[in-house]
Scaffold this motif. Structure first.
Motif, PDB file in Angstrom:
ATOM      1  N   PRO A 195      -1.530  15.956   2.828  1.00  0.00           N
ATOM      2  CA  PRO A 195      -2.719  15.100   2.841  1.00  0.00           C
ATOM      3  C   PRO A 195      -2.741  14.205   1.608  1.00  0.00           C
ATOM      4  O   PRO A 195      -2.455  14.660   0.494  1.00  0.00           O
ATOM      5  CB  PRO A 195      -3.875  16.109   2.832  1.00  0.00           C
ATOM      6  N   PRO A 196      -3.084  12.931   1.779  1.00  0.00           N
ATOM      7  CA  PRO A 196      -3.047  12.001   0.644  1.00  0.00           C
ATOM      8  C   PRO A 196      -4.155  12.272  -0.368  1.00  0.00           C
ATOM      9  O   PRO A 196      -5.259  12.701  -0.008  1.00  0.00           O
ATOM     10  CB  PRO A 196      -3.224  10.632   1.308  1.00  0.00           C
ATOM     11  N   LEU A 197      -3.839  12.039  -1.624  1.00  0.00           N
ATOM     12  CA  LEU A 197      -4.839  12.137  -2.682  1.00  0.00           C
ATOM     13  C   LEU A 197      -5.794  10.954  -2.590  1.00  0.00           C
ATOM     14  O   LEU A 197      -5.414   9.857  -2.184  1.00  0.00           O
ATOM     15  CB  LEU A 197      -4.152  12.135  -4.049  1.00  0.00           C
ATOM     16  N   THR A 198      -7.036  11.173  -2.982  1.00  0.00           N
ATOM     17  CA  THR A 198      -8.042  10.112  -2.980  1.00  0.00           C
ATOM     18  C   THR A 198      -8.780  10.121  -4.310  1.00  0.00           C
ATOM     19  O   THR A 198      -8.899  11.157  -4.973  1.00  0.00           O
ATOM     20  CB  THR A 198      -9.050  10.285  -1.834  1.00  0.00           C
TER      21      THR A 198
ATOM     22  N   ILE B 101       4.914  15.301  -7.204  1.00  0.00           N
ATOM     23  CA  ILE B 101       4.043  14.396  -6.466  1.00  0.00           C
ATOM     24  C   ILE B 101       4.922  13.514  -5.587  1.00  0.00           C
ATOM     25  O   ILE B 101       6.016  13.112  -5.994  1.00  0.00           O
ATOM     26  CB  ILE B 101       3.164  13.564  -7.417  1.00  0.00           C
ATOM     27  N   TYR B 102       4.463  13.241  -4.372  1.00  0.00           N
ATOM     28  CA  TYR B 102       5.275  12.549  -3.368  1.00  0.00           C
ATOM     29  C   TYR B 102       4.600  11.229  -2.981  1.00  0.00           C
ATOM     30  O   TYR B 102       3.396  11.196  -2.723  1.00  0.00           O
ATOM     31  CB  TYR B 102       5.455  13.426  -2.130  1.00  0.00           C
ATOM     32  N   PHE B 103       5.408  10.170  -2.918  1.00  0.00           N
ATOM     33  CA  PHE B 103       4.897   8.840  -2.612  1.00  0.00           C
ATOM     34  C   PHE B 103       5.526   8.317  -1.321  1.00  0.00           C
ATOM     35  O   PHE B 103       6.680   8.607  -1.011  1.00  0.00           O
ATOM     36  CB  PHE B 103       5.209   7.864  -3.749  1.00  0.00           C
ATOM     37  N   ARG B 104       4.739   7.522  -0.590  1.00  0.00           N
ATOM     38  CA  ARG B 104       5.214   6.909   0.651  1.00  0.00           C
ATOM     39  C   ARG B 104       4.527   5.556   0.807  1.00  0.00           C
ATOM     40  O   ARG B 104       3.300   5.471   0.794  1.00  0.00           O
ATOM     41  CB  ARG B 104       4.886   7.806   1.852  1.00  0.00           C
ATOM     42  N   THR B 105       5.319   4.501   0.939  1.00  0.00           N
ATOM     43  CA  THR B 105       4.743   3.169   1.079  1.00  0.00           C
ATOM     44  C   THR B 105       4.462   2.858   2.544  1.00  0.00           C
ATOM     45  O   THR B 105       5.040   3.466   3.447  1.00  0.00           O
ATOM     46  CB  THR B 105       5.688   2.095   0.524  1.00  0.00           C
ATOM     47  N   ALA B 106       3.592   1.894   2.758  1.00  0.00           N
ATOM     48  CA  ALA B 106       3.349   1.366   4.102  1.00  0.00           C
ATOM     49  C   ALA B 106       4.318   0.210   4.337  1.00  0.00           C
ATOM     50  O   ALA B 106       4.605  -0.567   3.418  1.00  0.00           O
ATOM     51  CB  ALA B 106       1.914   0.876   4.230  1.00  0.00           C
ATOM     52  N   ALA B 107       4.852   0.110   5.557  1.00  0.00           N
ATOM     53  CA  ALA B 107       5.735  -0.998   5.894  1.00  0.00           C
ATOM     54  C   ALA B 107       4.988  -2.316   5.681  1.00  0.00           C
ATOM     55  O   ALA B 107       3.879  -2.496   6.192  1.00  0.00           O
ATOM     56  CB  ALA B 107       6.219  -0.875   7.333  1.00  0.00           C
ATOM     57  N   THR B 108       5.595  -3.225   4.899  1.00  0.00           N
ATOM     58  CA  THR B 108       4.915  -4.461   4.515  1.00  0.00           C
ATOM     59  C   THR B 108       5.861  -5.648   4.648  1.00  0.00           C
ATOM     60  O   THR B 108       6.822  -5.760   3.885  1.00  0.00           O
ATOM     61  CB  THR B 108       4.415  -4.369   3.056  1.00  0.00           C
ATOM     62  N   PRO B 109       5.629  -6.543   5.597  1.00  0.00           N
ATOM     63  CA  PRO B 109       6.510  -7.702   5.785  1.00  0.00           C
ATOM     64  C   PRO B 109       6.168  -8.845   4.843  1.00  0.00           C
ATOM     65  O   PRO B 109       5.106  -8.873   4.212  1.00  0.00           O
ATOM     66  CB  PRO B 109       6.249  -8.100   7.236  1.00  0.00           C
ATOM     67  N   GLY B 110       7.083  -9.807   4.767  1.00  0.00           N
ATOM     68  CA  GLY B 110       6.832 -11.059   4.056  1.00  0.00           C
ATOM     69  C   GLY B 110       6.806 -10.959   2.552  1.00  0.00           C
ATOM     70  O   GLY B 110       6.207 -11.811   1.884  1.00  0.00           O
ATOM     71  N   LEU B 111       7.469  -9.966   1.969  1.00  0.00           N
ATOM     72  CA  LEU B 111       7.419  -9.782   0.518  1.00  0.00           C
ATOM     73  C   LEU B 111       8.476 -10.627  -0.193  1.00  0.00           C
ATOM     74  O   LEU B 111       9.602 -10.767   0.277  1.00  0.00           O
ATOM     75  CB  LEU B 111       7.639  -8.314   0.167  1.00  0.00           C
TER      76      LEU B 111
ATOM     77  N   ALA C 149       0.837  -1.198   0.000  1.00  0.00           N
ATOM     78  CA  ALA C 149       0.000   0.000   0.000  1.00  0.00           C
ATOM     79  C   ALA C 149       0.875   1.251   0.000  1.00  0.00           C
ATOM     80  O   ALA C 149       1.979   1.262   0.554  1.00  0.00           O
ATOM     81  CB  ALA C 149      -0.910  -0.004   1.218  1.00  0.00           C
ATOM     82  N   TYR C 150       0.386   2.311  -0.643  1.00  0.00           N
ATOM     83  CA  TYR C 150       1.126   3.571  -0.649  1.00  0.00           C
ATOM     84  C   TYR C 150       0.157   4.744  -0.687  1.00  0.00           C
ATOM     85  O   TYR C 150      -1.022   4.590  -1.006  1.00  0.00           O
ATOM     86  CB  TYR C 150       2.084   3.647  -1.843  1.00  0.00           C
ATOM     87  N   THR C 151       0.675   5.911  -0.331  1.00  0.00           N
ATOM     88  CA  THR C 151      -0.086   7.149  -0.451  1.00  0.00           C
ATOM     89  C   THR C 151       0.642   8.085  -1.406  1.00  0.00           C
ATOM     90  O   THR C 151       1.858   7.981  -1.601  1.00  0.00           O
ATOM     91  CB  THR C 151      -0.246   7.845   0.913  1.00  0.00           C
ATOM     92  N   ALA C 152      -0.111   8.995  -2.004  1.00  0.00           N
ATOM     93  CA  ALA C 152       0.447  10.013  -2.892  1.00  0.00           C
ATOM     94  C   ALA C 152      -0.072  11.373  -2.449  1.00  0.00           C
ATOM     95  O   ALA C 152      -1.233  11.503  -2.049  1.00  0.00           O
ATOM     96  CB  ALA C 152       0.052   9.745  -4.341  1.00  0.00           C
ATOM     97  N   ALA C 153       0.791  12.379  -2.499  1.00  0.00           N
ATOM     98  CA  ALA C 153       0.411  13.723  -2.069  1.00  0.00           C
ATOM     99  C   ALA C 153       1.130  14.749  -2.934  1.00  0.00           C
ATOM    100  O   ALA C 153       2.177  14.457  -3.531  1.00  0.00           O
ATOM    101  CB  ALA C 153       0.755  13.936  -0.591  1.00  0.00           C
ATOM    102  N   LEU C 154       0.593  15.956  -2.993  1.00  0.00           N
ATOM    103  CA  LEU C 154       1.209  17.021  -3.790  1.00  0.00           C
ATOM    104  C   LEU C 154       2.288  17.760  -3.018  1.00  0.00           C
ATOM    105  O   LEU C 154       3.015  18.568  -3.599  1.00  0.00           O
ATOM    106  CB  LEU C 154       0.143  18.006  -4.269  1.00  0.00           C
ATOM    107  N   THR C 155       2.380  17.522  -1.727  1.00  0.00           N
ATOM    108  CA  THR C 155       3.452  18.105  -0.917  1.00  0.00           C
ATOM    109  C   THR C 155       4.024  16.998  -0.041  1.00  0.00           C
ATOM    110  O   THR C 155       3.348  16.019   0.279  1.00  0.00           O
ATOM    111  CB  THR C 155       2.944  19.245  -0.017  1.00  0.00           C
ATOM    112  N   ALA C 156       5.279  17.149   0.342  1.00  0.00           N
ATOM    113  CA  ALA C 156       5.911  16.153   1.196  1.00  0.00           C
ATOM    114  C   ALA C 156       5.152  16.045   2.514  1.00  0.00           C
ATOM    115  O   ALA C 156       4.907  17.056   3.183  1.00  0.00           O
ATOM    116  CB  ALA C 156       7.370  16.525   1.448  1.00  0.00           C
ATOM    117  N   ASN C 157       4.747  14.829   2.853  1.00  0.00           N
ATOM    118  CA  ASN C 157       3.979  14.562   4.075  1.00  0.00           C
ATOM    119  C   ASN C 157       2.642  15.296   4.110  1.00  0.00           C
ATOM    120  O   ASN C 157       2.081  15.537   5.186  1.00  0.00           O
ATOM    121  CB  ASN C 157       4.797  14.918   5.323  1.00  0.00           C
TER     122      ASN C 157
END
Length: 331
Positions: free
Chosen positions: A101-104, A129-139, A91-99
């Motif tokens: 509000p995420p785009l929906t 555009i700025y992206f940030r993933t969620a920590a995801t184990p077991g990949l 999972a990841y979020t995208a935003a127009l500024t660093a940190n």
């Protein structure tokens, strides 16, 4: 024709040429890609991965700053997930500024009041555009990719110096006389691709091994120890042991000053076979003493071994003899 008339015509031609060149500096849209780089499966499991790129809209902010500008954005579609080769997702979020509000999906944003310098702060006056993933184990290792389908609406000055003479607008946009736009039109659709490469990795625990103290080289007893290895999901591997810092014709040696004590390390606690780093001298993960063939990123394999001081060698002078062995894992 008088000299004065020729001069006026020359100036007129120069003015027209200047206006035409400024009109070419309008807004452009394009498909873009953001690569979040390479990271080990254990890094992705514990730490969000971040990166930025272009959101697909680029405008000349010098010209646009001279007149009222309108910019709007809507996310048409996205799963907000990066999908890997085996169907696993991040999972990841995208935003127009660093940190920010995420785009929906489906949410329209009127960005007209945003500072132009801030809005077009990306490379070559693009919207970042700025992206940030969620920590995801077991990949499992591989390329993980996703997308955002964006729709840009805009109307900015594209011609003029002191006064705006023309605008660059997205399809169907109607500029208002006063106040905010009431007709944004159909906009321009762009796709932003996102990719992250997850790499195989291992966590290795190799305790030190000590033969203790003895008066003669032939008096040391063999010892047994265990190496613990945990690797990325789905990753079979082999384990090699290096020859140490002081090898002599394929024999390991501990050193104290200029003196040496010959020793060897053998596969398993009972095997007569030397554990090395090349070819068949390596150990496969399927031969682990515990949990062989289990590759889920959380289960540890144990590899026992036997180390012995070689018999038949002369006893060197008293001292502390040491060596360092490199444990390597290959996929």
């Amino acid at each position: 024709m008088s000299t004065l008339m020729r001069t006026i015509r020359a100036l007129s031609a120069l003015t027209v040429a200047t206006l035409i060149s400024t009109e070419s500096s309008a807004c452009t849209t394009s498909t873009t890609s953001t690569n979040l780089g390479n990271a080990s499966s254990y890094a992705v499991a514990t730490t969000p991965q971040q990166g930025s790129g272009s959101a697909g809209l680029q405008c000349n902010i010098v010209l646009a700053a001279l007149a009222t500008h309108y910019v709007g954005l809507r996310v048409d579609a996205s799963t907000f997930q990066l999908t890997g080769p085996t169907g696993q997702t991040i999972a990841y979020t995208a935003a127009l500024t660093a940190n920010g509000p995420p785009l929906t999906v489906g949410n329209f944003q009127d960005l007209s009041s945003t500072s132009l310098v801030s809005l077009f702060a990306g490379t070559n006056n693009s919207v970042p555009i700025y992206f940030r993933t969620a920590a995801t184990p077991g990949l499992r290792a591989g390329d993980y990719s996703g997308f955002l389908d964006l729709r840009w609406y805009y109307s900015v000055c594209s011609l003029g110096v002191a006064v705006c003479l023309a605008h660059s607008s997205s399809p169907g946009f109607v500029r208002p006389i006063l106040g905010p736009p009431t007709t944004w039109g159909s906009g321009v659709a762009v796709r932003v691709n996102v990719q992250l490469t997850v790499e195989n990795d291992c966590i290795i625990t190799a305790p030190n091994a000590s033969f203790g103290t003895a008066p003669l080289a032939g008096s040391f007893n063999p010892i047994t120890r265990t190496i613990l290895i945990r690797c990325s999901a789905g990753a079979a591997y082999t384990v090699g042991l290096g020859d140490g810092n002081n090898p002599d014709n394929g024999v390991r040696r501990m050193r104290s000053g200029s003196d040496y004590l010959r020793y060897e390390i053998y596969k398993t606690t009972t095997s007569p076979d030397r554990w090395g780093s090349v070819g068949s001298a390596r150990r496969g993960s399927g031969t682990a003493d515990t949990n062989p063939g289990v590759y889920d990123s959380v289960t540890t394999q144990e590899f026992g071994y036997r180390a012995a001081i070689l018999a038949g060698q002369a006893t060197p002078p008293p001292g502390l003899y040491t060596d360092t062995i490199l444990v390597d894992v290959a996929f």
